[in-house]
Design a protein around this motif. Sequence first.
Motif, PDB file in Angstrom:
ATOM      1  N   PRO A  63       3.157  -0.373  -6.417  1.00  0.00           N
ATOM      2  CA  PRO A  63       2.248   0.599  -5.793  1.00  0.00           C
ATOM      3  C   PRO A  63       1.773   1.622  -6.831  1.00  0.00           C
ATOM      4  O   PRO A  63       2.514   1.972  -7.744  1.00  0.00           O
ATOM      5  CB  PRO A  63       3.119   1.262  -4.727  1.00  0.00           C
ATOM      6  N   LEU A  64       0.508   2.053  -6.673  1.00  0.00           N
ATOM      7  CA  LEU A  64      -0.095   2.960  -7.661  1.00  0.00           C
ATOM      8  C   LEU A  64       0.124   4.408  -7.223  1.00  0.00           C
ATOM      9  O   LEU A  64      -0.821   5.131  -6.891  1.00  0.00           O
ATOM     10  CB  LEU A  64      -1.588   2.644  -7.774  1.00  0.00           C
ATOM     11  N   CYS A  65       1.377   4.821  -7.214  1.00  0.00           N
ATOM     12  CA  CYS A  65       1.716   6.148  -6.676  1.00  0.00           C
ATOM     13  C   CYS A  65       1.025   7.267  -7.456  1.00  0.00           C
ATOM     14  O   CYS A  65       0.713   8.311  -6.891  1.00  0.00           O
ATOM     15  CB  CYS A  65       3.227   6.356  -6.696  1.00  0.00           C
ATOM     16  N   VAL A 105      -3.789   0.802  -2.964  1.00  0.00           N
ATOM     17  CA  VAL A 105      -2.918   1.758  -3.673  1.00  0.00           C
ATOM     18  C   VAL A 105      -1.447   1.505  -3.327  1.00  0.00           C
ATOM     19  O   VAL A 105      -0.623   1.230  -4.208  1.00  0.00           O
ATOM     20  CB  VAL A 105      -3.309   3.218  -3.331  1.00  0.00           C
ATOM     21  N   CYS A 106      -1.132   1.539  -2.060  1.00  0.00           N
ATOM     22  CA  CYS A 106       0.272   1.357  -1.648  1.00  0.00           C
ATOM     23  C   CYS A 106       0.504  -0.144  -1.466  1.00  0.00           C
ATOM     24  O   CYS A 106       0.843  -0.629  -0.394  1.00  0.00           O
ATOM     25  CB  CYS A 106       0.543   2.136  -0.366  1.00  0.00           C
ATOM     26  N   ARG A 121       7.416   3.611   3.468  1.00  0.00           N
ATOM     27  CA  ARG A 121       7.550   4.364   2.219  1.00  0.00           C
ATOM     28  C   ARG A 121       7.376   5.862   2.452  1.00  0.00           C
ATOM     29  O   ARG A 121       8.157   6.666   1.939  1.00  0.00           O
ATOM     30  CB  ARG A 121       6.525   3.844   1.210  1.00  0.00           C
ATOM     31  N   ALA A 163       9.658   3.844  -4.572  1.00  0.00           N
ATOM     32  CA  ALA A 163       8.598   3.372  -3.680  1.00  0.00           C
ATOM     33  C   ALA A 163       8.696   1.875  -3.418  1.00  0.00           C
ATOM     34  O   ALA A 163       8.630   1.418  -2.275  1.00  0.00           O
ATOM     35  CB  ALA A 163       7.237   3.711  -4.289  1.00  0.00           C
ATOM     36  N   CYS A 209       5.223  11.843   0.335  1.00  0.00           N
ATOM     37  CA  CYS A 209       5.876  10.541   0.442  1.00  0.00           C
ATOM     38  C   CYS A 209       7.352  10.605   0.046  1.00  0.00           C
ATOM     39  O   CYS A 209       7.688  10.922  -1.104  1.00  0.00           O
ATOM     40  CB  CYS A 209       5.142   9.534  -0.441  1.00  0.00           C
ATOM     41  N   ILE A 245      -1.604  10.755  -1.057  1.00  0.00           N
ATOM     42  CA  ILE A 245      -0.585  11.359  -0.185  1.00  0.00           C
ATOM     43  C   ILE A 245       0.806  11.312  -0.825  1.00  0.00           C
ATOM     44  O   ILE A 245       1.811  11.431  -0.132  1.00  0.00           O
ATOM     45  CB  ILE A 245      -0.574  10.700   1.218  1.00  0.00           C
ATOM     46  N   SER A 246       0.857  11.166  -2.145  1.00  0.00           N
ATOM     47  CA  SER A 246       2.178  11.080  -2.796  1.00  0.00           C
ATOM     48  C   SER A 246       2.997  12.348  -2.571  1.00  0.00           C
ATOM     49  O   SER A 246       4.228  12.299  -2.520  1.00  0.00           O
ATOM     50  CB  SER A 246       2.028  10.780  -4.285  1.00  0.00           C
ATOM     51  N   PHE A 282       8.400   8.017  -2.678  1.00  0.00           N
ATOM     52  CA  PHE A 282       7.947   8.458  -3.999  1.00  0.00           C
ATOM     53  C   PHE A 282       8.874   9.552  -4.526  1.00  0.00           C
ATOM     54  O   PHE A 282       9.275   9.541  -5.702  1.00  0.00           O
ATOM     55  CB  PHE A 282       6.500   8.969  -3.889  1.00  0.00           C
ATOM     56  N   CYS A 334      -2.123   7.985  -5.785  1.00  0.00           N
ATOM     57  CA  CYS A 334      -2.057   8.035  -4.324  1.00  0.00           C
ATOM     58  C   CYS A 334      -2.378   9.430  -3.801  1.00  0.00           C
ATOM     59  O   CYS A 334      -1.783  10.410  -4.241  1.00  0.00           O
ATOM     60  CB  CYS A 334      -0.650   7.622  -3.861  1.00  0.00           C
TER      61      CYS A 334
END
Length: 358
Positions: free
Chosen positions: A203-205, A197-198, A155, A222, A214, A210-211, A217, A208
């Motif tokens: 996924p709980l972007c 999270v991922c 991702r 995702a 990403c 590091i979104s 994202f 997140c």
Amino acid sequence: MNVPALRAALLSWYDAQARDLPWRVGPAEHAAGARADPYRVWLSEVMLQQTTVPHATPYFLDFTRRWPTVRDLAATPDAEVMSAWAGLGYYARARNLLACARAVAGDHAGVFPATEDALRALPGVGAYTAAAVAAIAFDRAANVVDGNVERVMSRLFAVETPLPDAKPELKALSGGLVADHRPGDWAQALMDLGATVCRPRAPLCDRCPISAFCAAFAQGAAETFPRKTRKADRPRRLGAAFVLTHGDRVALVRRPPKGLLGGMLALPTTDWRTAPFSEAEIAAAAPAGAAWRPAGAIEHVFTHFSLTLEVRRAELDEKAAAPANLADSGLIWASRAELEGLPSVFLKAARAGLDRLI
Ligand code: SF4
């Protein structure tokens, strides 16, 4: 990709959000100089290769209470360890666990070696476990890649190559993020991100850390990663699985040691083949004469084929047929809680055939 910024973002998220796990030395303790016990890290990683954290945790606590050190485990008779392992899946892994414990106790004076190569040379220790123990217990800059990390990498970098072909590419991408600074925390931060999270689905972007880095994202796609070989490319096999209960217990079998899911506990099934089964063939394969009823069907995707299993269920009369009477049939009677340790294809079928699992 600004790797230092990405690493800083994930590590500070880990500092605040690290899961509290019984084998883990958390980031604050680690920063204060505490080090994880390699025995506990190794044991947890072997257990977690087969099952989830909630399922493995009581086993881990039981093992470490009974055998606090690798020497204690090494000195235990096989049968005792096998019995403690029941419900955790592959017995072959428990045998390897003992072989490894005895090698550490006998050849290394009870002290786990600290490098990936030396760990890898221990019996039953594969690339993943060696990397995990080297990183987490010894703070070596090892590239720890399991299915969770593969998903995060696919991702983060929006990797178009489908799995399983993408594995080497995903490993190389993950390796590019490993550094000498806090490698054990880094490995565990990635594990936590993938687990909480991922996640594979949904996924709980928005939560997140590091979104901003990403690619999936940024594409708003995702969940479509990792790409998978299209189902249509896989041959389909068919079969039936039998869920036979006797009171609160469920009949399982041990699969033959060789082949797919070899040596694992399983529901009794027909063969799996491409041609459909007739009702007479399904009835002939049933593990006991009983009033079998249909209980839907489940789908499972293996790497090289898709499987549709018709599920049939039946209950044995609790008084009329004690489990011992069926001992010759090769059936193993498991509690419903033990079903959680089954390979997911059989867990799905058990869920279809039972009103409640536990
Ligand atoms: Fe995974 Fe979403 Fe984070 Fe990307 S932004 S790493 S897809 S949780």
